[in-house]
Design a protein around this motif. Sequence first.
Motif, PDB file in Angstrom:
ATOM      1  N   VAL A 110       0.848  -1.177   0.000  1.00 27.33           N
ATOM      2  CA  VAL A 110       0.000   0.000   0.000  1.00 27.33           C
ATOM      3  C   VAL A 110       0.886   1.229   0.000  1.00 27.33           C
ATOM      4  N   ARG A 111       0.574   2.171  -0.854  1.00 26.98           N
ATOM      5  CA  ARG A 111       1.336   3.399  -0.943  1.00 26.98           C
ATOM      6  C   ARG A 111       0.388   4.570  -0.716  1.00 26.98           C
ATOM      7  N   VAL A 112       0.820   5.571   0.015  1.00 30.87           N
ATOM      8  CA  VAL A 112       0.027   6.769   0.243  1.00 30.87           C
ATOM      9  C   VAL A 112       0.533   7.858  -0.682  1.00 30.87           C
ATOM     10  N   GLU A 113      -0.377   8.408  -1.493  1.00 28.50           N
ATOM     11  CA  GLU A 113       0.005   9.418  -2.475  1.00 28.50           C
ATOM     12  C   GLU A 113      -0.911  10.629  -2.346  1.00 28.50           C
ATOM     13  N   GLU A 114      -0.431  11.770  -2.810  1.00 26.83           N
ATOM     14  CA  GLU A 114      -1.295  12.924  -2.949  1.00 26.83           C
ATOM     15  C   GLU A 114      -2.287  12.652  -4.075  1.00 26.83           C
ATOM     16  N   LEU A 115      -3.467  13.288  -3.987  1.00 26.28           N
ATOM     17  CA  LEU A 115      -4.513  13.035  -4.965  1.00 26.28           C
ATOM     18  C   LEU A 115      -4.090  13.408  -6.391  1.00 26.28           C
ATOM     19  N   TYR A 116      -3.203  14.404  -6.519  1.00 26.55           N
ATOM     20  CA  TYR A 116      -2.857  14.834  -7.869  1.00 26.55           C
ATOM     21  C   TYR A 116      -1.898  13.880  -8.551  1.00 26.55           C
ATOM     22  N   GLN A 117      -1.376  12.894  -7.843  1.00 28.04           N
ATOM     23  CA  GLN A 117      -0.457  11.943  -8.449  1.00 28.04           C
ATOM     24  C   GLN A 117      -1.238  10.735  -8.961  1.00 28.04           C
ATOM     25  N   PHE A 118      -1.202  10.539 -10.254  1.00 28.03           N
ATOM     26  CA  PHE A 118      -1.984   9.481 -10.873  1.00 28.03           C
ATOM     27  C   PHE A 118      -1.061   8.405 -11.424  1.00 28.03           C
ATOM     28  N   ALA A 119      -1.627   7.208 -11.563  1.00 31.06           N
ATOM     29  CA  ALA A 119      -0.886   6.118 -12.180  1.00 31.06           C
ATOM     30  C   ALA A 119      -0.600   6.442 -13.640  1.00 31.06           C
ATOM     31  N   VAL A 120       0.474   5.869 -14.150  1.00 32.76           N
ATOM     32  CA  VAL A 120       0.872   6.097 -15.539  1.00 32.76           C
ATOM     33  C   VAL A 120      -0.151   5.445 -16.468  1.00 32.76           C
ATOM     34  N   PRO A 121      -0.728   6.177 -17.411  1.00 34.05           N
ATOM     35  CA  PRO A 121      -1.729   5.602 -18.309  1.00 34.05           C
ATOM     36  C   PRO A 121      -1.093   4.825 -19.455  1.00 34.05           C
ATOM     37  N   THR A 122      -1.917   4.051 -20.161  1.00 34.21           N
ATOM     38  CA  THR A 122      -1.432   3.308 -21.318  1.00 34.21           C
ATOM     39  C   THR A 122      -0.980   4.250 -22.430  1.00 34.21           C
ATOM     40  N   ILE A 123      -1.857   5.192 -22.808  1.00 33.23           N
ATOM     41  CA  ILE A 123      -1.538   6.193 -23.822  1.00 33.23           C
ATOM     42  C   ILE A 123      -1.927   7.552 -23.276  1.00 33.23           C
ATOM     43  N   ALA A 124      -1.468   8.615 -23.919  1.00 32.28           N
ATOM     44  CA  ALA A 124      -1.748   9.965 -23.433  1.00 32.28           C
ATOM     45  C   ALA A 124      -3.242  10.251 -23.473  1.00 32.28           C
ATOM     46  N   PRO A 125      -3.869  10.587 -22.330  1.00 27.68           N
ATOM     47  CA  PRO A 125      -5.317  10.838 -22.307  1.00 27.68           C
ATOM     48  C   PRO A 125      -5.751  11.936 -23.260  1.00 27.68           C
ATOM     49  N   SER A 126      -4.923  12.960 -23.436  1.00 30.98           N
ATOM     50  CA  SER A 126      -5.323  14.102 -24.258  1.00 30.98           C
ATOM     51  C   SER A 126      -5.556  13.722 -25.708  1.00 30.98           C
ATOM     52  N   VAL A 127      -4.950  12.614 -26.153  1.00 31.49           N
ATOM     53  CA  VAL A 127      -5.048  12.232 -27.562  1.00 31.49           C
ATOM     54  C   VAL A 127      -6.463  11.798 -27.928  1.00 31.49           C
ATOM     55  N   ILE A 128      -7.118  11.054 -27.025  1.00 30.13           N
ATOM     56  CA  ILE A 128      -8.434  10.507 -27.359  1.00 30.13           C
ATOM     57  C   ILE A 128      -9.543  11.021 -26.444  1.00 30.13           C
ATOM     58  N   GLU A 129      -9.218  11.938 -25.521  1.00 28.46           N
ATOM     59  CA  GLU A 129     -10.212  12.445 -24.579  1.00 28.46           C
ATOM     60  C   GLU A 129     -11.501  12.919 -25.248  1.00 28.46           C
ATOM     61  N   PRO A 130     -11.423  13.698 -26.349  1.00 23.84           N
ATOM     62  CA  PRO A 130     -12.669  14.187 -26.950  1.00 23.84           C
ATOM     63  C   PRO A 130     -13.589  13.094 -27.461  1.00 23.84           C
ATOM     64  N   TYR A 131     -13.052  11.899 -27.688  1.00 24.39           N
ATOM     65  CA  TYR A 131     -13.855  10.837 -28.298  1.00 24.39           C
ATOM     66  C   TYR A 131     -14.439   9.875 -27.260  1.00 24.39           C
ATOM     67  N   LEU A 132     -14.150  10.090 -25.976  1.00 24.52           N
ATOM     68  CA  LEU A 132     -14.581   9.148 -24.950  1.00 24.52           C
ATOM     69  C   LEU A 132     -15.983   9.438 -24.448  1.00 24.52           C
ATOM     70  N   SER A 133     -16.398  10.686 -24.485  1.00 26.65           N
ATOM     71  CA  SER A 133     -17.687  11.050 -23.912  1.00 26.65           C
ATOM     72  C   SER A 133     -18.742  11.344 -24.967  1.00 26.65           C
ATOM     73  N   GLN A 134     -18.352  11.475 -26.227  1.00 24.08           N
ATOM     74  CA  GLN A 134     -19.303  11.830 -27.262  1.00 24.08           C
ATOM     75  C   GLN A 134     -19.901  10.599 -27.916  1.00 24.08           C
TER      76      GLN A 134
END
Length: 352
Positions: A110-134
Amino acid sequence: MRKSIISLVLLGSVFAAHARADELKLRENVPDQYVVVKGDTLWDISGRFLKQPWRWPEIWRLNKDEIKNPHWIYPGDVIMLDLSDGSPRLRLKRKGENIGNGMLKLKPQVRVEELYQFAVPTIAPSVIEPYLSQPLVVSESQLQAAPRIAQTEDGRVIVAEGENAYAVGIKDEESTGHWQIFRKGRPLYNPDSKDGKELLGYEAIYLGDARALKKDDKVTTLRITSTKQEVLINDRLVPATRQDVFNYVPHAPDFDLKGRVIANYGGVSIGGQYSIMIINKGLQDGLEIGHVVALYKQGRPIVKENPRDETIYTPSERNGLAFVFRVFDRVSYALVTNADRPIELNDEVRQP
């Protein structure tokens, strides 16, 4: 504010029994270790070690269950290349976990982290973000059953952001919450059908968002909260959803895939690296989020000396790779991660 994040990597299981170690090709001058930094993706990190970055689950020795629900690494982690058993594998270096033979023994922690520290994603979220909710694709039946905007406050044809509109077809249990507004776009046909005119669905043109305020009898009052294009009477509605694909590990389909590129997102005829393409295969064909597919240029006809000669073609040539991130019943959307030449309509889609 702090929270506990379970961070564990299970490395003891074999990713694929049939895969040979020599199939994993390391890059030239491969590093012995790498320190993860903010902004890294799993694809990027793997590319520092492997010639085929999407195959990082194999070098981590993940099994199929772990691929479906992987556990992540974090900025500051040290990735080490281990060749001690004769085949490459990546391991996490942790304080106090080195043992005599140089191997690393990992265990859940178990590791304690600040909320702003996220796990490393598979690919950059910004690349496909617009297509995930539409909404991207709707079938004929979904289109006919979708609620629609049927009137505006002042009787105009167009409704603007911040104004109210009135919808019909929303069920009682759906009469509150957020909605997305869309309009039927171009039809998507299956080029592999007998006449090439089998309808797979329609592209959904995203127009904006709305919030349900109240329902009186069969009419629901909506507030238009944002618009990307003009919203008109008879435009359709779909419940707002968002699909998170950043925790899906890239992996090859375990079946013989034979598909085609039927469209490039946005109506362009030619795509390239980081463009979005549409494939004529979907859930019904076994495709799933995280699948990596290879792209092939179709063969070109051989020049004939005699017009009566048989028409033969050059071999199909591999052109690149794509990562599947949205899957519908009959079609899928994929991000082109690399392309040697332009991606065109009817290019072939196969296993990598």
